[in-house]
Every structure is written in C-alpha cells, then in structure tokens.
Design a protein around this motif. Structure first.
Motif, PDB file in Angstrom:
ATOM      1  N   PHE A 153     -51.500  45.427  93.990  1.00 39.77           N
ATOM      2  CA  PHE A 153     -50.316  45.744  92.962  1.00 39.77           C
ATOM      3  C   PHE A 153     -50.481  44.547  91.868  1.00 39.77           C
ATOM      4  O   PHE A 153     -50.717  43.437  91.869  1.00 39.77           O
ATOM      5  N   LEU A 177     -43.012  45.338  93.890  1.00 36.82           N
ATOM      6  CA  LEU A 177     -43.977  45.103  94.868  1.00 36.82           C
ATOM      7  C   LEU A 177     -43.556  44.221  96.051  1.00 36.82           C
ATOM      8  O   LEU A 177     -43.887  44.609  97.052  1.00 36.82           O
ATOM      9  N   GLU A 227     -42.121  47.192  98.167  1.00 35.56           N
ATOM     10  CA  GLU A 227     -43.372  48.082  98.712  1.00 35.56           C
ATOM     11  C   GLU A 227     -43.963  47.302  99.831  1.00 35.56           C
ATOM     12  O   GLU A 227     -44.166  47.844 100.974  1.00 35.56           O
TER      13      GLU A 227
END
Length: 337
Positions: free
Chosen positions: A9, A20, A23
């Motif tokens: 990322f 991020l 995720e």
C-alpha cells in the motif's frame, strides 16, 4: 488473493490511510485472527500510518499472512524515505516526541508485536517490521538451523503473484527454490504453483535433478524461470543451478559471488547439459535470490550491517530501492546459523 504474497500500500496521502487500514483488517479477518489480535493489528497499522504522516511525509506499508517461527502470523512492514531516527532508543521511550504528540507510537508497536524490529539510517529512511502471531510465542525458543525470509509482491494493479518461493529443511539438506512464471497474472501463478508442488514432492538433493523434475511436471503450463539452491549441511557447501533470469548472489564477509543461470524456460526448453555450481559456506554468508522484477544491479552498499537485522528488513530494502514496478517482484534471503 494468494496467501503467501505481501499486499503493498502506498501511503503518500492521508486520505488513503482509511483504505489501507480497512484492507489489512479484512486480511486479518479472513485469516481468522481473534478479535483481540485484530485489535492489536489495527493499532499497529494506525500507528505506522500516523508516523508516516507526521515524520516522513509518506511511504508504504506491506502486509501479509505468513508462517513465522511460531506459526501463522500477520507481518506488517512500514518503510519511508524520511530523515531517519537519530536516537532510536530514546524514541522508544513513552512520552518522547519530536512533533509535540503523546510520544507513544513506537512504544505501542513494540508492546503489541511479538516480533518488533526497527532499521533506520540518516537520510535513507526508517523501516519498521512487526509480527503478531495468532498464538503468543514462548519466551525462549531454540535457535533455528537457518533464517529464511522472503517477500513476494504482485505486479501493481494485480492481487495474484506469478512469483513463488518454496523451501524445506531436512537433517542433511536445506533446499530453496525461487520461480517466476512467464508473464504475470493467473497463468503465471498456475505455472509457479505447479513448479512449487513439484519441488516439494521431489526427493532429489541435486539442484540440476530438481530442475529436471520440475521441468517434467510443468509442461502443461506456460512455463517459468527458476533457480534451485541446496545447502549440504554435512559438507558445508552451497550447490546452485538455475534456468532463466533469476538473479542469485552469495554475499560473504570478504567477497560476493553472482551465479549465472542457463538460458531457457522450465517446462519448454531446458538445456540438455546442466552443471551445478558449488560455493563453500563461510560464517556470516547470505544467499539472495531475486526475480526479474528487481533490477539486476542491486546492492546493499548504502546499508552496512543491515544483514544483521531480521532478513525481511534487507529483502524489503532491495524491493524498495530496486524494484522495476512493472512486473511481479520477489526477494528471498537465507543465512545458515
């Protein structure tokens, strides 16, 4: 998503931090981490992102579910090009800050992570490595026979990697295999997974015979390039054989050696004549294998002593400074203890 790869990322904009974090949280949930462990992971990632914003004006964060020394863990790496940390030991103390904050970021990461490593140099930046295991590790474990670490990152824009790294350790041998499926994406991944399965099922200890066995097993795929390195634990020697553009270097205390692979494609046209290069082992020696997603003229000259840290730090430094960013990227490093 391939379980063995690192998600990468870019963190150059605060507006991207929420994405991020989400995720990486989802990655931990899919791996069935407990709520307690997920909370710890969330805090570590939040502190990393906060440090990037305050001290480095951006960088990148990598995350992967991997198998560490003590089982399955979340591995998170934060890397920046900032000014470095001039007094690391002082900055690890709670309440110490250069930005008029509470000064608890590094300390919190150190407390929550089961493995915590910081590498920093003036003007080249800082790298923080944290591992959080599903099950807390014991206070003491017997040293490993070898330290083997790898980072694999898909081509930007993809979530499946055409590179693969496999290894095994037996009483007599330590075997390593780095493969790179032709191209990238699903078909490249199928080729390297088939090669990895062949490597794991092969009982040979000679690198050239392992290459020939893999060649036979992957003929129905698009093919790949790959290098096999085998350490003979009794004779204390490395034996290496490779086909295609996997870059292999032996870094020693007094000299470095580069292995030159054969031209060809495993699964399509492996040369009839293959020879094995033997390199005697010496204390402190490292073997480094890189796919062609890494520039061939990489080095660690700017980072003296980095190989004394966790080898994941060195692997990610090579990727950070020498990746082409146009293909899958992989670096594997082994040190015999």
């Amino acid at each position: 998503m391939d379980k063995n790869i690192h998600l990468r990322f870019k963190a150059n904009d605060r507006s991207y931090y929420a994405i991020l974090k989400k995720e990486i949280h989802a990655l931990a949930r899919r791996a069935n981490f407990s709520d307690t462990r997920m909370g710890e992971i969330d805090i570590v990632v939040a502190e990393m992102a906060s440090n990037l914003s305050k001290h480095a004006k951006g960088g990148e964060i990598l995350a992967s579910i991997t198998t560490g020394v003590h089982g399955e863990c979340m591995e998170v790496i934060c890397a920046d090009d900032g000014p470095g940390i001039p007094d690391l030991n002082r900055m690890l103390t709670d309440g110490i800050s250069t930005k008029k904050t509470l000064g608890q970021g590094l300390g919190a990461m150190k407390r929550l992570a089961h493995d915590f490593h910081v590498y920093t140099r003036k003007e080249t930046g800082t790298m923080i490595l944290c591992r959080i295991y599903k099950t807390p590790p014991p206070d003491y474990t017997k040293p490993e026979v070898a330290e083997i670490k790898a980072i694999l990152i898909p081509k930007p824009g993809l979530d499946i990697c055409g590179d693969g790294f496999y290894y095994d350790i037996s009483p007599k041998f330590i075997r390593l295999f780095l493969g790179d499926g032709l191209g990238h994406g699903i078909e490249a991944n199928k080729a390297v997974v088939a090669a990895g399965q062949a490597f794991e099922s092969c009982t040979e200890s000679s690198p050239k015979e392992i290459i020939r066995y893999i060649n036979t097993e992957v003929k129905r795929t698009r093919g790949l390039v790959g290098t096999v390195a085998v350490f003979d634990r009794e004779q204390k020697v490395w034996r290496i054989c490779g086909v295609g553009n996997i870059n292999t270097k032996i870094i020693g205390n007094t000299s470095n050696k580069t292995y030159m692979p054969y031209n060809g494609i495993i699964g399509l046209n492996v040369p009839n004549s293959l020879n094995v290069q033997e390199i005697p082992h010496e204390n402190g020696q490292h073997i480094v294998l890189c796919s062609d997603g890494i520039k061939s003229r990489w080095d660690l000259v700017k980072h003296p002593g980095i190989l004394r840290y966790d080898l994941t730090i060195a692997a990610n430094t090579i990727i950070k400074e020498f990746s082409r960013n146009t293909d899958d990227m992989s670096v594997a490093i082994c040190r015999i203890n």
